[in-house]
Enzyme design. Structure first.
Site, mmCIF file in Angstrom:
data_model
loop_
_atom_site.group_PDB
_atom_site.id
_atom_site.type_symbol
_atom_site.label_atom_id
_atom_site.label_comp_id
_atom_site.label_asym_id
_atom_site.label_seq_id
_atom_site.Cartn_x
_atom_site.Cartn_y
_atom_site.Cartn_z
ATOM 1 N N GLY A 92 -9.021 -11.693 -12.579
ATOM 2 C CA GLY A 92 -8.229 -11.982 -12.011
ATOM 3 C C GLY A 92 -6.577 -10.829 -11.973
ATOM 4 C CD GLU A 145 -13.848 -12.173 -13.149
ATOM 5 O OE1 GLU A 145 -13.186 -11.815 -12.706
ATOM 6 O OE2 GLU A 145 -14.643 -11.611 -14.132
#
Length: 264
Positions: A114, A137
């Site tokens: 992020g 991820e």
């Protein structure tokens, strides 16, 4: 939910620049709800402030810009439907897209997950030599959820983006510069914030309306057919022809002095 002993975000003004600091250095500025809720408000406030012309975002502490989502943050159990509703209702990252003024990310150390998605949402990225970038991820059974699959290919191209997204591999600052992920690389970490601020002040010294319009034309035009983008550019160009700043720039050129722009 964990509570930070200090504000997760700090906002200060340096001339016409709003400096937003991600202020969770003990967790490498990992994104928690305080940041998710605070960043949109800070961006909106800076965007609406007539005295602010550029926004600069950086991370506190020596370890990095932002390590991504705070996986230690406690959250009540929720169903997939509830999670989807929460994540799609008004994603915090879209606050960057609503911001009309230029946003610069000053990146050092870890810029992961992020954190990289946040940097990708900025208009200009400047990095220190120790910066490391990745979207890990898939190794966690997830995909990027704040624009990584959409913004990264638009910045560095489909092939290199898929390489990073599918492998989760880290790249260093030199490779990020080569790929165009960052546009500037400073000499050392100590010079990162001063050089990023100097860049922000340089942009802030230029005609404010022209700065807003060049961002609008470039960002919106990137998603348009060429003919539509050219029409947008011509429209915005025509709006600037009769502004006081355009007249002041011409007068200053003749008088051999620096222009004094007012945004009118």
């Amino acid at each position: 939910m964990s509570i930070d002993p200090q504000p997760a975000l700090l906002v200060e003004t340096r001339g016409a620049v709003a400096v937003i600091t991600l202020n969770r250095p003990d967790s490498i500025n990992a994104i928690n709800d305080a940041i998710r809720n605070g960043l949109p408000a800070a961006l909106r406030q800076a965007d609406e402030d007539p005295d602010i012309r550029v926004i600069l975002i950086h991370g506190a502490g020596p370890r990095g810009f932002c390590a991504g989502a705070d996986i230690k943050e406690k959250r009540d159990a929720e169903t997939p439907v509830a999670a989807r509703r929460r994540l799609t209702r008004d994603p915090w990252i879209q606050a960057f897209d609503r911001t009309t003024k230029p946003i610069i990310a000053a990146i050092h150390g870890a810029c992961m997950g992020g954190g990289l998605e946040m940097a990708l949402a900025c208009d200009i990225r400047i990095a220190a030599p120790d910066a490391k970038f990745s979207l890990p991820e898939t190794g966690l059974g997830l995909i990027p959820g704040a624009g990584g699959t959409q913004r990264l290919p638009r910045v560095i191209g489909l092939g290199p983006a898929l390489d990073m997204l599918l492998t989760g591999d880290r790249i260093d600052a030199a490779e990020a510069l080569r790929l165009g992920l960052v546009s500037r690389l400073v000499e050392n970490v100590e010079s990162l914030l001063p050089e990023a601020l100097a860049l922000a002040l340089k942009i802030a010294a230029r005609a404010p309306l022209a700065t807003l319009y060049v961002k609008e034309a470039t960002v919106k035009g990137a998603g348009m057919a060429l003919a539509d983008g050219m029409a947008l550019e011509a429209n915005l160009f025509s709006l600037l022809l009769s502004t006081q700043d355009k007249i002041e720039a011409a007068r200053a050129f003749v008088e051999k002095r620096a222009p004094q722009f007012t945004g009118e």
